[in-house]
Design a protein around this motif. Structure first.
Motif, PDB file in Angstrom:
ATOM      1  N   LEU A  63      53.331   5.384 -16.500  1.00  0.00           N
ATOM      2  CA  LEU A  63      53.055   6.150 -17.711  1.00  0.00           C
ATOM      3  C   LEU A  63      52.667   5.212 -18.851  1.00  0.00           C
ATOM      4  CD1 LEU A  63      53.064   9.030 -18.883  1.00  0.00           C
ATOM      5  CD2 LEU A  63      55.403   8.599 -19.618  1.00  0.00           C
ATOM      6  N   GLY A  64      53.350   4.081 -18.941  1.00  0.00           N
ATOM      7  CA  GLY A  64      52.995   3.086 -19.947  1.00  0.00           C
ATOM      8  C   GLY A  64      51.599   2.529 -19.733  1.00  0.00           C
ATOM      9  N   GLN A  65      51.191   2.348 -18.480  1.00  0.00           N
ATOM     10  CA  GLN A  65      49.851   1.850 -18.177  1.00  0.00           C
ATOM     11  C   GLN A  65      48.766   2.862 -18.558  1.00  0.00           C
ATOM     12  OE1 GLN A  65      48.677  -1.162 -16.993  1.00  0.00           O
ATOM     13  NE2 GLN A  65      50.745  -1.758 -17.573  1.00  0.00           N
ATOM     14  N   VAL A  66      49.110   4.146 -18.472  1.00  0.00           N
ATOM     15  CA  VAL A  66      48.151   5.182 -18.839  1.00  0.00           C
ATOM     16  C   VAL A  66      47.796   5.072 -20.317  1.00  0.00           C
ATOM     17  CG1 VAL A  66      47.891   7.682 -19.161  1.00  0.00           C
ATOM     18  CG2 VAL A  66      48.793   6.797 -17.017  1.00  0.00           C
ATOM     19  N   PHE A  67      48.796   4.810 -21.149  1.00  0.00           N
ATOM     20  CA  PHE A  67      48.574   4.797 -22.586  1.00  0.00           C
ATOM     21  C   PHE A  67      48.337   3.398 -23.164  1.00  0.00           C
ATOM     22  CE2 PHE A  67      51.026   8.706 -21.886  1.00  0.00           C
ATOM     23  CZ  PHE A  67      50.073   9.609 -22.350  1.00  0.00           C
ATOM     24  N   SER A  68      48.350   2.372 -22.334  1.00  0.00           N
ATOM     25  CA  SER A  68      48.122   1.026 -22.851  1.00  0.00           C
ATOM     26  C   SER A  68      46.636   0.737 -22.919  1.00  0.00           C
ATOM     27  CB  SER A  68      48.802  -0.014 -21.966  1.00  0.00           C
ATOM     28  OG  SER A  68      48.109  -0.146 -20.747  1.00  0.00           O
ATOM     29  N   CYS A  69      46.295  -0.131 -23.850  1.00  0.00           N
ATOM     30  CA  CYS A  69      44.910  -0.597 -23.929  1.00  0.00           C
ATOM     31  C   CYS A  69      44.960  -2.102 -24.100  1.00  0.00           C
ATOM     32  CB  CYS A  69      44.147   0.066 -25.064  1.00  0.00           C
ATOM     33  SG  CYS A  69      44.810  -0.263 -26.683  1.00  0.00           S
ATOM     34  N   SER A  70      44.198  -2.788 -23.289  1.00  0.00           N
ATOM     35  CA  SER A  70      44.185  -4.244 -23.391  1.00  0.00           C
ATOM     36  C   SER A  70      43.196  -4.632 -24.472  1.00  0.00           C
ATOM     37  CB  SER A  70      43.828  -4.879 -22.054  1.00  0.00           C
ATOM     38  OG  SER A  70      42.544  -4.469 -21.667  1.00  0.00           O
ATOM     39  N   LYS A  71      43.655  -5.441 -25.403  1.00  0.00           N
ATOM     40  CA  LYS A  71      42.824  -5.844 -26.523  1.00  0.00           C
ATOM     41  C   LYS A  71      42.042  -7.111 -26.225  1.00  0.00           C
ATOM     42  CE  LYS A  71      45.853  -3.705 -29.793  1.00  0.00           C
ATOM     43  NZ  LYS A  71      46.888  -3.788 -30.749  1.00  0.00           N
ATOM     44  N   GLU A  72      42.461  -7.817 -25.220  1.00  0.00           N
ATOM     45  CA  GLU A  72      41.888  -9.118 -24.962  1.00  0.00           C
ATOM     46  C   GLU A  72      41.524  -9.209 -23.489  1.00  0.00           C
ATOM     47  OE1 GLU A  72      44.068 -13.221 -24.935  1.00  0.00           O
ATOM     48  OE2 GLU A  72      43.925 -12.441 -26.963  1.00  0.00           O
ATOM     49  N   LYS A  73      40.231  -9.284 -23.202  1.00  0.00           N
ATOM     50  CA  LYS A  73      39.802  -9.426 -21.828  1.00  0.00           C
ATOM     51  C   LYS A  73      39.116 -10.769 -21.665  1.00  0.00           C
ATOM     52  CE  LYS A  73      39.256  -4.863 -20.011  1.00  0.00           C
ATOM     53  NZ  LYS A  73      38.435  -4.021 -19.196  1.00  0.00           N
ATOM     54  N   VAL A  74      39.496 -11.467 -20.635  1.00  0.00           N
ATOM     55  CA  VAL A  74      38.862 -12.741 -20.335  1.00  0.00           C
ATOM     56  C   VAL A  74      37.642 -12.453 -19.475  1.00  0.00           C
ATOM     57  CG1 VAL A  74      39.187 -14.963 -19.213  1.00  0.00           C
ATOM     58  CG2 VAL A  74      41.053 -13.933 -20.486  1.00  0.00           C
ATOM     59  N   ALA A  75      36.550 -13.156 -19.721  1.00  0.00           N
ATOM     60  CA  ALA A  75      35.332 -12.943 -18.951  1.00  0.00           C
ATOM     61  C   ALA A  75      35.620 -13.131 -17.477  1.00  0.00           C
ATOM     62  CB  ALA A  75      34.242 -13.908 -19.412  1.00  0.00           C
ATOM     63  N   SER A  76      35.369 -12.100 -16.684  1.00  0.00           N
ATOM     64  CA  SER A  76      35.761 -12.143 -15.284  1.00  0.00           C
ATOM     65  C   SER A  76      34.686 -12.757 -14.393  1.00  0.00           C
ATOM     66  CB  SER A  76      36.086 -10.727 -14.799  1.00  0.00           C
ATOM     67  OG  SER A  76      34.951  -9.903 -14.939  1.00  0.00           O
ATOM     68  N   LYS A  77      33.447 -12.740 -14.839  1.00  0.00           N
ATOM     69  CA  LYS A  77      32.370 -13.257 -13.999  1.00  0.00           C
ATOM     70  C   LYS A  77      32.160 -14.747 -14.188  1.00  0.00           C
ATOM     71  CE  LYS A  77      29.834  -8.949 -13.903  1.00  0.00           C
ATOM     72  NZ  LYS A  77      28.577  -8.299 -14.238  1.00  0.00           N
ATOM     73  N   GLY A  78      32.923 -15.358 -15.074  1.00  0.00           N
ATOM     74  CA  GLY A  78      32.741 -16.782 -15.317  1.00  0.00           C
ATOM     75  C   GLY A  78      31.507 -17.071 -16.145  1.00  0.00           C
ATOM     76  N   GLU A  79      31.114 -16.082 -16.963  1.00  0.00           N
ATOM     77  CA  GLU A  79      29.944 -16.250 -17.812  1.00  0.00           C
ATOM     78  C   GLU A  79      30.291 -15.861 -19.232  1.00  0.00           C
ATOM     79  OE1 GLU A  79      27.222 -13.596 -15.953  1.00  0.00           O
ATOM     80  OE2 GLU A  79      26.624 -15.043 -14.439  1.00  0.00           O
ATOM     81  N   TYR A  80      29.542 -16.416 -20.171  1.00  0.00           N
ATOM     82  CA  TYR A  80      29.741 -16.124 -21.577  1.00  0.00           C
ATOM     83  C   TYR A  80      28.399 -15.690 -22.145  1.00  0.00           C
ATOM     84  CZ  TYR A  80      31.208 -16.742 -26.424  1.00  0.00           C
ATOM     85  OH  TYR A  80      31.509 -16.542 -27.731  1.00  0.00           O
TER      86      TYR A  80
END
Length: 189
Positions: free
Chosen positions: A64-81
C-alpha cells in the motif's frame, strides 16, 4: 516496482486467491460445513495464525505504501546522460565515456599515481545533476591543495569545452600517498 515488492505482491496475491477459493467452496457447498467450521476453529486457536496474519498485514502495508510513494530521484538506468534535448532528438553521452575522459585527465595531472572515477547522473527531465567523484593516489611530491584545484578546474573546463556540460561538481578524495610509479592502463581499441 522493485523485485522485492513484486515477490511480496505475488505472495499476497496467492494467499488472496486461496482465501477466495476457500470462501467460494464454503458458500457453494463444495466443502461440508462441519469440515470448514472445524478447520476455522482449529486455525483460530493456533499461535501460527497470529504470526501469519501479522506477516500478511505487514506485506499489505508495504505494498500500500508503494502504491502511494513517488520516487523523486531516479538514476539514469541506461548508463547515458542527456546533454541536449529538442524537437529533433536528443544528444546523449555514455557515463562510461565521461568516466574514461575524466580518468584520462586525472592521470595526466602531475603527481597523480592512480585514479578511480565514479560518475553519478540523475534523470535530466526532473532537474538532473551530474557529479564526479575521484579517488586519487598521489605521490609525495604533489601539493594536494594545488593539485586538486588545478585538476577540478581542468576537468570542468574540458567537460564544458568538449560536451557543453557546465557546473559539474567534482569531489576529490586522496586515498593514499605513494612513492610507486604511476600506473599505466593499457587500453585496447
Amino acid at each position: 516496482m522493485g523485485l522485492i515488492n513484486r515477490f511480496l505482491l505475488l505472495l499476497l496475491s496467492l494467499m488472496t486467491l486461496a482465501l477466495s477459493i476457500s470462501v467460494l467452496g464454503a458458500v457453494f457447498g463444495w466443502l461440508p460445513e462441519a469440515v470448514w467450521l472445524d478447520a476455522i476453529h482449529y486455525a483460530l486457536g493456533r499461535q501460527e495464525t497470529i504470526a501469519v496474519a501479522v506477516v500478511v498485514l505487514l506485506i499489505s502495508l508495504r505494498l500500500l505504501g508503494q502504491v502511494f510513494s513517488c520516487s523523486k530521484e531516479k538514476v539514469a538506468s541506461k548508463g547515458e546522460y542527456v546533454i541536449e534535448s529538442g524537437p529533433r532528438g536528443e544528444v546523449r553521452v555514455a557515463l562510461d565515456a565521461l568516466r574514461n575522459f575524466t580518468d584520462r585527465l586525472a592521470r595526466e595531472a602531475h603527481g597523480v599515481r592512480d585514479a578511480r572515477v565514479t560518475v553519478k547522473a540523475k534523470n535530466r527531465k526532473e532537474g538532473a545533476d551530474l557529479s564526479l567523484h575521484l579517488d586519487l593516489v598521489v605521490g609525495r611530491e604533489a601539493e594536494v591543495t594545488k593539485l586538486s584545484e588545478k585538476l577540478t578546474t581542468t576537468i570542468q573546463q574540458q567537460l564544458e569545452q568538449t560536451m557543453a556540460l557546465t557546473d559539474v561538481p567534482v569531489t576529490i578524495v586522496i586515498k593514499d600517498v605513494s612513492d610507486a610509479q604511476p600506473s599505466k592502463k593499457h587500453r585496447v581499441v
